[in-house]
Design a protein around this motif. Structure first.
Motif, PDB file in Angstrom:
ATOM      1  N   ASP A  38     -30.268  -4.058   1.998  1.00 20.33           N
ATOM      2  CA  ASP A  38     -29.543  -3.799   3.242  1.00 20.33           C
ATOM      3  C   ASP A  38     -28.836  -2.467   3.126  1.00 20.33           C
ATOM      4  O   ASP A  38     -28.144  -2.216   2.153  1.00 20.33           O
ATOM      5  N   HIS A  71     -33.372   0.506   8.357  1.00 23.58           N
ATOM      6  CA  HIS A  71     -34.342  -0.558   8.605  1.00 23.58           C
ATOM      7  C   HIS A  71     -35.549  -0.045   9.389  1.00 23.58           C
ATOM      8  O   HIS A  71     -36.331  -0.839   9.904  1.00 23.58           O
ATOM      9  N   GLU A 136     -36.971  -7.423   9.512  1.00 21.05           N
ATOM     10  CA  GLU A 136     -35.769  -6.691   9.878  1.00 21.05           C
ATOM     11  C   GLU A 136     -35.954  -5.966  11.211  1.00 21.05           C
ATOM     12  O   GLU A 136     -35.052  -5.960  12.051  1.00 21.05           O
ATOM     13  N   GLN A 137     -37.102  -5.346  11.401  1.00 20.78           N
ATOM     14  CA  GLN A 137     -37.351  -4.653  12.659  1.00 20.78           C
ATOM     15  C   GLN A 137     -37.399  -5.637  13.820  1.00 20.78           C
ATOM     16  O   GLN A 137     -36.856  -5.370  14.904  1.00 20.78           O
ATOM     17  N   CYS A 140     -33.843  -6.797  14.677  1.00 19.93           N
ATOM     18  CA  CYS A 140     -33.034  -5.718  15.250  1.00 19.93           C
ATOM     19  C   CYS A 140     -33.425  -5.446  16.692  1.00 19.93           C
ATOM     20  O   CYS A 140     -32.563  -5.378  17.577  1.00 19.93           O
ATOM     21  N   PRO A 223     -28.555  -9.493   2.892  1.00 20.01           N
ATOM     22  CA  PRO A 223     -29.545  -9.109   3.890  1.00 20.01           C
ATOM     23  C   PRO A 223     -30.566 -10.212   4.115  1.00 20.01           C
ATOM     24  O   PRO A 223     -30.770 -11.077   3.262  1.00 20.01           O
ATOM     25  N   THR A 224     -31.175 -10.187   5.273  1.00 18.05           N
ATOM     26  CA  THR A 224     -32.267 -11.123   5.578  1.00 18.05           C
ATOM     27  C   THR A 224     -33.546 -10.322   5.745  1.00 18.05           C
ATOM     28  O   THR A 224     -33.660  -9.491   6.640  1.00 18.05           O
ATOM     29  N   ASN A 225     -34.481 -10.558   4.846  1.00 19.49           N
ATOM     30  CA  ASN A 225     -35.785  -9.915   4.916  1.00 19.49           C
ATOM     31  C   ASN A 225     -36.816 -10.917   4.433  1.00 19.49           C
ATOM     32  O   ASN A 225     -36.488 -12.065   4.116  1.00 19.49           O
ATOM     33  N   PRO A 259     -26.311  -7.727  12.250  1.00 17.21           N
ATOM     34  CA  PRO A 259     -27.362  -7.251  11.331  1.00 17.21           C
ATOM     35  C   PRO A 259     -26.984  -6.025  10.517  1.00 17.21           C
ATOM     36  O   PRO A 259     -27.598  -5.755   9.482  1.00 17.21           O
TER      37      PRO A 259
END
Length: 274
Positions: A38, A71, A136-137, A140, A223-225, A259
């Motif tokens: 992140d 990101h 992530e994209q 977002c 982070p979240t991925n 985010p």
């Protein structure tokens, strides 16, 4: 999960035809550490408190743009007003409405909370399904569209109010080693709008009624991925120890901080089978 819908459903998803458009573990291992980390240096909540005092929408927008670049996400100039409005209306955490639930059970070990079992009532959610190159994209871009809906781009032409968590529905294959690139971002309508949900101007956003559900939840920070989600799903599955109890190919990632926050507060949700 249908492209236009947000609700989770059971069933197998490990067939070769369904693997199209999914990200494999080999793909994940090819990502650099920087790509998977992140890039935010602070929360938008903290930054907004300083910037709001100066009433600087440009500074807020530039901050979002800087964080988003990490990101590989572009934040357009048209986001300046929604960002400013969301920051202004959400000054202070007490003004944020949480999705209501009933706590059914807490599982602890040596004083550490392992997971909770909760019941969520039926309710209206605004949902949008995204399919970008990375998770992530997708979250977002999905969140920015939801923000515009919250901030006046709706049939009542007014700010609707922020609720937490913002959730994303993700799908995996049966052994939880592959995550789909297609995710659904969803926002729970505040109580005052549940009876008559304002309609979105964006036709990609769909208002859906999610049925009452029982979920098993586990908190995690960061982070979240694709990597962290797979890890959290597998950790939760191991803790539950009864794979047949829950839906095995669809899960929810619940986010309680923006985010851009460097230490996001998240939960992984497993849906109990009916």
């Amino acid at each position: 999960m249908d492209r236009g819908g947000c609700q989770m459903s059971g069933g197998d998803s490990g067939s070769s035809t369904e693997r199209n458009g999914m990200i494999t573990l080999e793909d994940l291992e090819s990502f650099s550490e920087d790509q998977l980390s992140d890039s935010g240096n602070g929360s938008l909540e903290e930054e907004a408190e300083t910037m709001e005092a100066d009433d600087s929408s440009d500074r807020l927008l530039h901050y979002w743009q800087e964080v988003a670049r990490g990101h590989q996400v572009e934040v357009s100039q048209e986001m300046a007003e929604p960002i400013q409005q969301l920051s202004s209306n959400n000054y202070g955490r007490s003004q944020r409405e949480h999705v209501p639930f009933t706590l059914l059970m807490r599982k602890e070990k040596c004083g550490e909370l392992l997971f909770e079992k909760r019941h969520y009532e039926k309710g209206h959610w605004a949902c949008i399904t995204m399919r970008e190159d990375t998770y992530e994209q997708s979250i977002c871009y999905g969140f920015m569209k939801i923000m515009r809906y919250i901030c006046q781009q709706n049939s009542v032409g007014d700010y609707l109010g922020m609720t937490l968590p913002i959730v994303t529905v993700v799908r995996t294959n049966e052994d939880h080693s592959v995550i789909s690139q297609e995710v659904t971002v969803a926002y729970f309508l505040p109580v005052e709008h549940q009876a008559q949900p304002p309609q979105p101007y964006d036709n990609e956003i769909i208002i859906e009624v999610w049925p009452a559900a029982t979920v098993y939840t586990r908190a995690f920070t960061g982070p979240t991925n694709e990597v962290t989600i797979i890890n959290q799903i597998n950790a939760m599955a191991e803790l539950l120890g009864s794979p047949g109890v829950c839906v095995n190919d669809s899960f929810i990632v619940a986010g309680y901080t923006n985010p851009a926050h460097s230490h996001r507060q998240n939960e992984i949700w497993f849906l109990e089978r009916r």
